[in-house]
Design a protein around this motif. Sequence first.
Motif, mmCIF file in Angstrom:
data_model
loop_
_atom_site.group_PDB
_atom_site.id
_atom_site.type_symbol
_atom_site.label_atom_id
_atom_site.label_comp_id
_atom_site.label_asym_id
_atom_site.label_seq_id
_atom_site.Cartn_x
_atom_site.Cartn_y
_atom_site.Cartn_z
ATOM 1 N N ILE A 54 0.851 -1.173 0.000
ATOM 2 C CA ILE A 54 0.000 0.000 0.000
ATOM 3 C C ILE A 54 0.900 1.240 0.000
ATOM 4 O O ILE A 54 2.013 1.182 0.512
ATOM 5 C CB ILE A 54 -0.967 -0.023 1.215
ATOM 6 N N PRO A 55 0.446 2.342 -0.632
ATOM 7 C CA PRO A 55 1.363 3.465 -0.848
ATOM 8 C C PRO A 55 1.829 4.177 0.421
ATOM 9 O O PRO A 55 2.897 4.800 0.420
ATOM 10 C CB PRO A 55 0.550 4.415 -1.738
ATOM 11 N N THR A 56 1.036 4.092 1.461
ATOM 12 C CA THR A 56 1.426 4.711 2.736
ATOM 13 C C THR A 56 0.937 3.799 3.868
ATOM 14 O O THR A 56 -0.005 3.023 3.675
ATOM 15 C CB THR A 56 0.761 6.107 2.918
ATOM 16 N N PRO A 57 1.532 3.875 5.057
ATOM 17 C CA PRO A 57 1.057 3.008 6.150
ATOM 18 C C PRO A 57 -0.375 3.355 6.564
ATOM 19 O O PRO A 57 -0.778 4.519 6.494
ATOM 20 C CB PRO A 57 2.042 3.295 7.289
ATOM 21 N N LYS A 58 -1.114 2.311 6.967
ATOM 22 C CA LYS A 58 -2.464 2.560 7.475
ATOM 23 C C LYS A 58 -2.413 3.033 8.923
ATOM 24 O O LYS A 58 -3.245 3.802 9.367
ATOM 25 C CB LYS A 58 -3.288 1.271 7.428
ATOM 26 N N ASN A 114 -2.935 9.943 4.503
ATOM 27 C CA ASN A 114 -4.190 9.189 4.672
ATOM 28 C C ASN A 114 -4.067 8.060 5.696
ATOM 29 O O ASN A 114 -4.667 6.987 5.545
ATOM 30 C CB ASN A 114 -4.673 8.624 3.338
ATOM 31 N N VAL A 115 -3.265 8.296 6.720
ATOM 32 C CA VAL A 115 -3.152 7.318 7.811
ATOM 33 C C VAL A 115 -4.488 7.256 8.553
ATOM 34 O O VAL A 115 -5.146 8.278 8.762
ATOM 35 C CB VAL A 115 -1.998 7.713 8.765
ATOM 36 N N MET A 116 -4.896 6.032 8.920
ATOM 37 C CA MET A 116 -6.223 5.852 9.510
ATOM 38 C C MET A 116 -6.210 5.906 11.043
ATOM 39 O O MET A 116 -7.153 6.370 11.658
ATOM 40 C CB MET A 116 -6.806 4.519 9.050
ATOM 41 N N ASN A 162 -8.248 13.741 11.119
ATOM 42 C CA ASN A 162 -9.087 12.658 10.575
ATOM 43 C C ASN A 162 -8.620 11.241 10.904
ATOM 44 O O ASN A 162 -8.798 10.327 10.104
ATOM 45 C CB ASN A 162 -9.229 12.796 9.052
#
Lengths: 373, 101
Positions: free
Chosen positions: A10-14, A59-61, A87
Amino acid sequence: MKAKNSFHIIPTPKSVSISITGKCNLKCKYCFYANEMEGLKDLSTEQWLSFFKKLKDLNVMDVSLTGGEAFIRPDLFELIDGIISNNMRYNILSNGTLINENILKKFENGKRRLRLDYIQISIDGSCAEIHNKSRPNSFDRAIKGLKLLKENNFPLAVRTTINKHNLDDLENIAKLLLEDIGVSSFGNNESMPIGSGCRNEASMSLTNKEKLEAMRIIEKLLKRYPGRLNAQAGPQAKLKMYAEMEHAKKTGEKPKTWQMGYLTACGCVFSKIDILHDGTIVPCCMLPGLKLGNILTDSIKDIWQNNKIMWDIRNRRKIPMKEVPGCENCEWNEYCNGSCPGMAHQLTGDFNRANPEDCYREFKKETGGIDAL
Amino acid sequence: MRTKNENLVEYIKNPDVVLREEDIDGALLFNPDTNQIKVLNTTGLFIWKLCEKKHNIGNIIKALKNSFDQVPDDKASEQVKSFINEMKESGFIGIIKDQKE
């Protein structure tokens, strides 16, 4: 230079695990966050808030707030608000001793409670005498914090680290947590020889015979409390893994949930990354010596996508167990996955080895294996 | 057939929702307030990106037809309405305007 790889990532870590402070009010005997960490300086409020904005752009969750002890930071709720305004959701790993009514009230502001996944409290004994042997002078305060969270319906996780002192207390711990306090479930792992656990290995870490005994007790507890004990590491997790290895060797049927015969543990570097309290970026808190950069000067995205160490750890999955030094002639090398790269690195100096702590060949030689249960 | 009322309702994305484009074939949305995840295909992702700005159903269908081949006239309207309704119900998008005639 971009490392060669064949994995889709995935392009960035979650998720990002952040040690927001190196300070702690306890000195636990097995703390992995010790020794080399003591000289590092905590980042300021502004530095963390600026970092959270960068995480939004990636876009880290969710973020996990650890320490040290997270509640020791006077600006903790300012940091939580920074996470929320960017967010993300969050969880907190805590020793529970600083939690009181005033702290809980602060969670009621804005979306602090809404975005909280859980607060995890560590409980290592059913009484002060046993808990305090690994987590000195903290039982009463930790239990008070845990009960306050439960009474106020906070999302909770409880972690018991199994060690020499509490092995015989596991049934009492389960009763305390699941019946007396009434948490829905609790997690368990084991004291490992890393950080302070390394210094105190002889008095803390389980021998293979003790690990077998822990498995026996956990098996009994799982019958008494179905589905209410869980583990990602330690005796319960190993019991499951070893049973699947025995089954695969006997029947040829391999599990669908993990790949045997290659260094496939662990999945962390495919979804998360860790930050130490001075901003140092590491692949995992179990690999604190592998410094990939610092959030003040380096790009998380660039490290995630291009850092050679990150790719070397991901590429472990391509290494067959029969090519791993020390495992070439092992009768279990078709069925093993080498276990935690962090512990392998700690104990052998190379994450491309098997973790000696979880070696089933040695475990079986000393104990008879899980057939002895 | 769309009614005049439907096109008075305009939709816009929930600004708190996180979009992760993890694959060339789609993406996932994450609502941090509800902890809900929604997987989007390329059409869903196209609609989500349209909702960066306010749009009514008619605009969305028109944009879809302009950007994708073989959008069926008869089914497109119902499918878009169903998708938008589901996204609204789960809090991924909101209504920005709901005027009476």
